[in-house]
Design an enzyme around this catalytic site. Sequence first.
Site, PDB file in Angstrom:
ATOM      1  N   LYS A 113       2.268  -1.758  -9.562  1.00 17.39           N
ATOM      2  CA  LYS A 113       1.092  -1.435  -8.745  1.00 17.39           C
ATOM      3  C   LYS A 113       0.233  -2.666  -8.475  1.00 17.39           C
ATOM      4  O   LYS A 113      -0.422  -2.738  -7.444  1.00 17.39           O
ATOM      5  CB  LYS A 113       0.281  -0.321  -9.401  1.00 17.39           C
ATOM      6  CG  LYS A 113       0.991   1.028  -9.318  1.00 17.39           C
ATOM      7  CD  LYS A 113       0.075   2.195  -9.621  1.00 17.39           C
ATOM      8  CE  LYS A 113       0.793   3.498  -9.291  1.00 17.39           C
ATOM      9  NZ  LYS A 113       0.021   4.677  -9.658  1.00 17.39           N
ATOM     10  N   LYS A 162      10.984   4.648  -6.469  1.00 15.86           N
ATOM     11  CA  LYS A 162      10.704   6.074  -6.649  1.00 15.86           C
ATOM     12  C   LYS A 162       9.799   6.588  -5.535  1.00 15.86           C
ATOM     13  O   LYS A 162       9.023   5.823  -4.955  1.00 15.86           O
ATOM     14  CB  LYS A 162      10.077   6.330  -8.021  1.00 15.86           C
ATOM     15  CG  LYS A 162       8.579   6.135  -8.094  1.00 15.86           C
ATOM     16  CD  LYS A 162       8.016   6.703  -9.381  1.00 15.86           C
ATOM     17  CE  LYS A 162       6.492   6.722  -9.332  1.00 15.86           C
ATOM     18  NZ  LYS A 162       5.925   7.833  -8.581  1.00 15.86           N
ATOM     19  N   LYS A 183       3.127   8.881  -4.393  1.00 10.51           N
ATOM     20  CA  LYS A 183       1.973   9.247  -3.572  1.00 10.51           C
ATOM     21  C   LYS A 183       1.355   8.013  -2.951  1.00 10.51           C
ATOM     22  O   LYS A 183       0.832   8.056  -1.848  1.00 10.51           O
ATOM     23  CB  LYS A 183       0.903   9.910  -4.447  1.00 10.51           C
ATOM     24  CG  LYS A 183       1.194  11.332  -4.800  1.00 10.51           C
ATOM     25  CD  LYS A 183      -0.067  11.979  -5.342  1.00 10.51           C
ATOM     26  CE  LYS A 183       0.160  12.535  -6.715  1.00 10.51           C
ATOM     27  NZ  LYS A 183      -0.346  11.686  -7.792  1.00 10.51           N
TER      28      LYS A 183
HETATM   29  P1  ATP Z   1       0.879   7.389  -7.675  1.00 11.77           P
HETATM   30  O1  ATP Z   1       1.781   6.645  -6.733  1.00 11.77           O
HETATM   31  O2  ATP Z   1      -0.541   7.536  -7.202  1.00 11.77           O
HETATM   32  O3  ATP Z   1       0.990   6.890  -9.114  1.00 11.77           O
HETATM   33  P2  ATP Z   1       2.755   9.457  -8.273  1.00 11.77           P
HETATM   34  O4  ATP Z   1       3.558   9.986  -7.144  1.00 11.77           O
HETATM   35  O5  ATP Z   1       3.423   8.488  -9.201  1.00 11.77           O
HETATM   36  O6  ATP Z   1       1.412   8.883  -7.675  1.00 11.77           O
HETATM   37  P3  ATP Z   1       1.399  10.737 -10.486  1.00 11.77           P
HETATM   38  O7  ATP Z   1       0.202  11.574 -10.281  1.00 11.77           O
HETATM   39  O8  ATP Z   1       1.222   9.338 -10.989  1.00 11.77           O
HETATM   40  O9  ATP Z   1       2.216  10.709  -9.098  1.00 11.77           O
HETATM   41  O10 ATP Z   1       2.420  11.490 -11.450  1.00 11.77           O
HETATM   42  C1  ATP Z   1       2.396  12.912 -11.644  1.00 11.77           C
HETATM   43  C2  ATP Z   1       3.701  13.350 -12.268  1.00 11.77           C
HETATM   44  O11 ATP Z   1       4.756  13.262 -11.309  1.00 11.77           O
HETATM   45  C3  ATP Z   1       4.139  12.482 -13.460  1.00 11.77           C
HETATM   46  O12 ATP Z   1       4.692  13.333 -14.449  1.00 11.77           O
HETATM   47  C4  ATP Z   1       5.207  11.600 -12.890  1.00 11.77           C
HETATM   48  O13 ATP Z   1       6.139  11.178 -13.866  1.00 11.77           O
HETATM   49  C5  ATP Z   1       5.849  12.540 -11.872  1.00 11.77           C
HETATM   50  N1  ATP Z   1       6.489  11.797 -10.796  1.00 11.77           N
HETATM   51  C6  ATP Z   1       5.886  10.948  -9.936  1.00 11.77           C
HETATM   52  N2  ATP Z   1       6.747  10.454  -9.053  1.00 11.77           N
HETATM   53  C7  ATP Z   1       7.959  11.008  -9.349  1.00 11.77           C
HETATM   54  C8  ATP Z   1       9.269  10.885  -8.792  1.00 11.77           C
HETATM   55  N3  ATP Z   1       9.493  10.102  -7.754  1.00 11.77           N
HETATM   56  N4  ATP Z   1      10.275  11.605  -9.350  1.00 11.77           N
HETATM   57  C9  ATP Z   1      10.046  12.411 -10.418  1.00 11.77           C
HETATM   58  N5  ATP Z   1       8.831  12.563 -10.999  1.00 11.77           N
HETATM   59  C10 ATP Z   1       7.795  11.876 -10.478  1.00 11.77           C
HETATM   60 MG    MG Z   2       2.244   7.556 -10.722  1.00 11.58          MG
END
Ligand code: ATP
Ligand code: MG
Length: 351
Positions: free
Chosen positions: A134, A216, A219
């Site tokens: 990040k 991955k 968001k």
């Molecule tokens: P950001 O990019 O803002 O970090 P994020 O998509 O990683 O957002 P988080 O809110 O950080 O989402 O994570 C929420 C949950 O979703 C966590 O348990 C994380 O491990 C899971 N998660 C996030 N992205 C993935 C993915 N691509 N595949 C499977 N699980 C995911």
């Molecule tokens: Mg995350």
Amino acid sequence: MVSARATGDVALTEKSIATGRTLRQRVFSGIQPTGNFHLGNYLGAIRNWVGQQSEFDNIFCIVDLHALSQPTTKESLRANILGLANVLLASGLDPSESIIFVQSDVHEHTELCWLLSSVTQYGELRRMTQFKDKAGGKDEQVSAALLFYPVLQAADILLYDTNRVPVGEDQKQHIELTRDVAARFNARYGETFVLPQPDIKPAGARVMSLEDPTKKMSKSDANPNAAIALTDDAETIRRKIRRAVTDSGSEVIAAPDKPALTNLLSIYSLLSGEPISEIEARYTGKGYGAFKSDLAEVVISALAPIQTRLAELNEDPQVAQGILGDGAERARTRAAIKMTDVRERMGLGLG
Ligand code: ATP
Ligand code: MG
């Protein structure tokens, strides 16, 4: 002094006695209100929370303080908190089985974060892959909150004597750090914290970006075509899947040298319940086009019931507000009891 009587713990104990079950393991997990909740969040986290909520004593947290680690605005944070609560409820989280609350409503999270920072090494935080990803090489400019993120996450988890943390693969390193921090604290101040286990399912733990299958789905990805949002309409889902990158060749198979197809097949399999081998067999000789258009329909119909419930909940924000208010009260009671013990062990205040 806070009474344990006022908490859901007592009800839970009574329920356990009544059903003849032993006390259930505590589950804690969090999700950031950073907008555009996607298929990765659903398949890696939310769906598993929902699927096993009757087995455990669950706490699910909308981690708004974590969202401050990246630039945000008051308006978007506010809207995303309620939006996320509705996504969780529409996906099937049930407030009679799970405490659902907003992190900043329980001040003990920030207090414990500071206390745990005294047993966390700066070097450990700098080595976290999420921080490095990040920060993107701009370590000098990113907020200190981004560096501190795993300490706050450790506080979230340890505050509630959590046994299991259901998360996606990307969070594994943070849970390991949480265990190290808890063990260090326990060694210095006596047995205080439960060492949590990550609960990462073999399938769906790492849903990849549609635009770059080596990254991955996230968001915070600036490219809106990289992720299928849980709120995307049918046409948007069809378009994103049609333009999703594929691998060289034309066979629909999952293989180490076909990361894009492996990802798409895994999404198909997780949402349809069909094993990957059966899906591969059905598309032999049919090419990517037919597979992608069927995959789009699988995604659309899997999300349709969630989207219908979500639209109803969005019409009536008081439902989520009531659930979050009640959840915060129950979480606060548990957190206050834990913090009294932690402060006492560390020799803080005048007692
Ligand atoms: P950001 O990019 O803002 O970090 P994020 O998509 O990683 O957002 P988080 O809110 O950080 O989402 O994570 C929420 C949950 O979703 C966590 O348990 C994380 O491990 C899971 N998660 C996030 N992205 C993935 C993915 N691509 N595949 C499977 N699980 C995911
Ligand atoms: Mg995350």
